[in-house]
Design a protein around this motif. Structure first.
Motif, mmCIF file in Angstrom:
data_model
loop_
_atom_site.group_PDB
_atom_site.id
_atom_site.type_symbol
_atom_site.label_atom_id
_atom_site.label_comp_id
_atom_site.label_asym_id
_atom_site.label_seq_id
_atom_site.Cartn_x
_atom_site.Cartn_y
_atom_site.Cartn_z
ATOM 1 N N TRP A 1 0.956 -1.880 0.135
ATOM 2 C CA TRP A 1 -0.047 0.264 0.026
ATOM 3 C C TRP A 1 0.384 0.846 0.038
ATOM 4 N N VAL A 2 0.113 2.660 -0.857
ATOM 5 C CA VAL A 2 0.933 3.677 -0.934
ATOM 6 C C VAL A 2 0.092 4.343 -0.682
ATOM 7 N N THR A 3 0.491 5.850 0.268
ATOM 8 C CA THR A 3 -0.602 7.025 0.757
ATOM 9 C C THR A 3 0.412 7.772 0.149
ATOM 10 N N GLY A 4 -0.229 9.491 0.232
ATOM 11 C CA GLY A 4 0.402 10.480 0.484
ATOM 12 C C GLY A 4 -0.033 11.469 1.904
ATOM 13 N N LYS A 5 1.078 12.448 2.070
ATOM 14 C CA LYS A 5 0.276 13.855 2.821
ATOM 15 C C LYS A 5 -0.773 13.918 2.894
ATOM 16 N N HIS A 6 -1.940 14.259 3.239
ATOM 17 C CA HIS A 6 -3.261 14.951 2.785
ATOM 18 C C HIS A 6 -4.612 14.011 2.078
ATOM 19 N N TRP A 7 -3.358 12.882 1.926
ATOM 20 C CA TRP A 7 -4.338 12.121 0.885
ATOM 21 C C TRP A 7 -5.451 11.720 1.074
ATOM 22 N N PRO A 8 -6.907 11.938 0.057
ATOM 23 C CA PRO A 8 -7.737 11.558 0.123
ATOM 24 C C PRO A 8 -7.919 9.548 0.242
ATOM 25 N N LYS A 9 -7.277 9.136 -0.303
ATOM 26 C CA LYS A 9 -6.859 7.719 -0.529
ATOM 27 C C LYS A 9 -5.606 6.920 -0.507
ATOM 28 N N ILE A 10 -5.934 5.506 0.257
ATOM 29 C CA ILE A 10 -4.298 4.464 -0.093
ATOM 30 C C ILE A 10 -4.876 3.829 -0.787
ATOM 31 N N PHE A 11 -3.551 3.540 -1.878
ATOM 32 C CA PHE A 11 -3.096 2.176 -2.813
ATOM 33 C C PHE A 11 -3.070 1.451 -2.545
ATOM 34 N N GLU A 12 -3.650 0.100 -3.049
ATOM 35 C CA GLU A 12 -2.958 -1.046 -3.145
ATOM 36 C C GLU A 12 -2.049 -1.318 -4.204
ATOM 37 N N ILE A 13 -0.746 -1.642 -5.031
ATOM 38 C CA ILE A 13 -0.569 -1.328 -5.784
ATOM 39 C C ILE A 13 0.433 -2.745 -5.984
ATOM 40 N N LYS A 14 1.103 -2.915 -7.476
ATOM 41 C CA LYS A 14 1.603 -4.078 -7.657
ATOM 42 C C LYS A 14 2.537 -3.176 -8.927
ATOM 43 N N VAL A 15 3.320 -4.058 -8.854
ATOM 44 C CA VAL A 15 4.169 -2.907 -9.656
ATOM 45 C C VAL A 15 5.076 -4.442 -10.800
ATOM 46 N N PRO A 16 4.332 -4.492 -11.321
ATOM 47 C CA PRO A 16 4.719 -5.830 -12.550
ATOM 48 C C PRO A 16 6.443 -4.915 -13.717
ATOM 49 N N GLY A 17 6.611 -6.527 -13.859
ATOM 50 C CA GLY A 17 8.178 -6.272 -14.363
ATOM 51 C C GLY A 17 9.215 -6.023 -13.097
ATOM 52 N N LEU A 18 9.266 -5.773 -12.099
ATOM 53 C CA LEU A 18 9.964 -5.259 -11.268
ATOM 54 C C LEU A 18 10.800 -6.810 -10.408
ATOM 55 N N PRO A 19 12.288 -6.849 -10.745
ATOM 56 C CA PRO A 19 12.962 -7.942 -10.745
ATOM 57 C C PRO A 19 13.344 -7.508 -9.560
ATOM 58 N N PHE A 20 13.564 -6.941 -7.803
ATOM 59 C CA PHE A 20 13.274 -7.697 -7.324
ATOM 60 C C PHE A 20 12.842 -6.510 -6.034
ATOM 61 N N GLY A 21 13.163 -6.632 -4.682
ATOM 62 C CA GLY A 21 12.628 -6.071 -4.251
ATOM 63 C C GLY A 21 10.483 -6.269 -3.321
ATOM 64 N N HIS A 22 10.938 -7.768 -3.938
ATOM 65 C CA HIS A 22 10.007 -8.111 -3.918
ATOM 66 C C HIS A 22 9.309 -8.871 -2.539
ATOM 67 N N PRO A 23 7.869 -8.269 -2.006
ATOM 68 C CA PRO A 23 7.887 -9.337 -0.866
ATOM 69 C C PRO A 23 8.419 -10.749 -0.337
ATOM 70 N N GLY A 24 8.972 -10.761 0.232
ATOM 71 C CA GLY A 24 9.740 -13.148 0.560
ATOM 72 C C GLY A 24 10.411 -13.308 -0.644
ATOM 73 N N GLY A 25 10.502 -11.915 -1.229
ATOM 74 C CA GLY A 25 11.899 -12.819 -2.646
ATOM 75 C C GLY A 25 12.912 -12.530 -2.171
ATOM 76 N N THR A 26 13.562 -12.388 -3.339
ATOM 77 C CA THR A 26 14.869 -12.721 -3.284
ATOM 78 C C THR A 26 15.827 -12.140 -3.631
ATOM 79 N N ARG A 27 17.031 -10.949 -3.027
ATOM 80 C CA ARG A 27 18.518 -10.167 -3.887
ATOM 81 C C ARG A 27 18.544 -10.964 -4.848
ATOM 82 N N ARG A 28 18.019 -10.352 -6.024
ATOM 83 C CA ARG A 28 18.739 -10.200 -7.565
ATOM 84 C C ARG A 28 19.472 -9.315 -7.772
ATOM 85 N N GLN A 29 20.690 -8.715 -7.836
ATOM 86 C CA GLN A 29 21.626 -7.487 -8.937
ATOM 87 C C GLN A 29 20.997 -7.713 -9.953
ATOM 88 N N PRO A 30 20.608 -6.433 -11.062
ATOM 89 C CA PRO A 30 20.158 -5.668 -11.743
ATOM 90 C C PRO A 30 21.188 -6.870 -13.139
#
Length: 268
Positions: free
Chosen positions: A239-268
């Motif tokens: 989830w991400v949001t902002g200061k004084h934002w009226p919404k909290i967004f649940e997001i996904k990041v297609p194509g991101l090769p590292f930094g996934h929840p529970g994922g292993t570290r992999r250098q680009p």
């Protein structure tokens, strides 16, 4: 070494440096919105985290700072505790069964019980407080510079620091932090991107581009910027949001090769 030899060595070193390829800038990956829930537009969000089926939030501004528990399905505030007026709430992290809430310029870290948000103790903070997360046994803190500070959460004894760079250049104004997949995700104050940072080297490996989210938010102040990252490592929800934002967004990041929840570290 004779002067001529010194000059020759310097020229060789300069030639090698000049021919070395420059470090490439980290790639950028746009987010996709999974869901959006209401968020209190009066909340000046400084820290966000998920644990045990609830979102926890630290809000800022003098006289308005608070520690909150939110329903992740509706955004409703389930419980809240106000900070005293002299304190400006900042980043928020969970260590064990305690919440660690930074203050901006007051040099204090407030430790509260997770169960009822009740204050337990205070610890010193040697720098300004901006963002916080836990990574392994460390409490990771940002202070608005290009540095990440790794503390022992029990005592706030400094263990190490790392400078954050992209393409060899310092990345400053590091703000709210979250640990995801062994990486540190960091808001950058005023930027619509989130840096995905290797905590060992400080190198930004990727940028998570949230510009599409910010474009749909009506701002009442220039300070109403992207800030707040939470992750449930058990399910991979982010989830991400902002200061004084009226919404909290649940997001996904297609194509991101590292930094996934529970994922292993992999250098680009």
């Amino acid at each position: 070494m004779p002067p001529v030899a010194i000059r020759a060595a310097l020229l060789l070193a300069w030639a090698l440096l000049s021919s070395a390829p420059a470090l490439a800038a980290a790639p950028s990956f746009p987010v996709q919105v999974v869901a959006a829930i209401p968020h209190d537009p009066d909340a000046f969000t400084q820290g966000l985290l998920f644990h045990g089926g609830a979102l926890y939030e630290s809000t800022g501004l003098y006289g308005q700072s608070s520690l909150r528990r939110l329903d992740p399905a509706t955004g409703r505030v389930l419980s809240s505790r106000a900070l005293a007026k002299p304190y400006f709430g900042e980043g928020l992290a969970l260590a064990g069964d305690h919440l660690y809430q930074l203050t901006w310029r007051e040099g204090r870290v407030f430790v509260s019980r997770l169960s009822d948000l009740a204050p337990v103790r205070e610890l010193p903070l040697a720098t300004e407080g901006w963002g916080a997360c836990t990574l392994g046994h460390d409490l990771v803190v940002s202070d608005g510079s290009d540095k990440l500070f790794f503390y022992a959460p029990e005592t706030m004894a400094l263990r190490r620091t790392v400078s954050v760079t992209d393409a060899g250049e310092p990345v400053v104004r590091l703000n709210e932090l979250e640990s995801i997949g062994g990486m540190v995700w960091a808001n950058v104050w005023g930027d619509t991107r989130i840096a995905v940072i290797d905590p060992a080297s400080g190198r930004v490996l990727a940028w998570v581009d949230c510009a599409a989210l910010a474009a749909g938010v009506t701002k009442t102040s220039p300070d109403d910027v992207l800030n707040g990252i939470a992750c449930d490592p058990a399910t991979g929800r982010i989830w991400v949001t902002g200061k004084h934002w009226p919404k909290i967004f649940e997001i996904k990041v297609p194509g991101l090769p590292f930094g996934h929840p529970g994922g292993t570290r992999r250098q680009p």
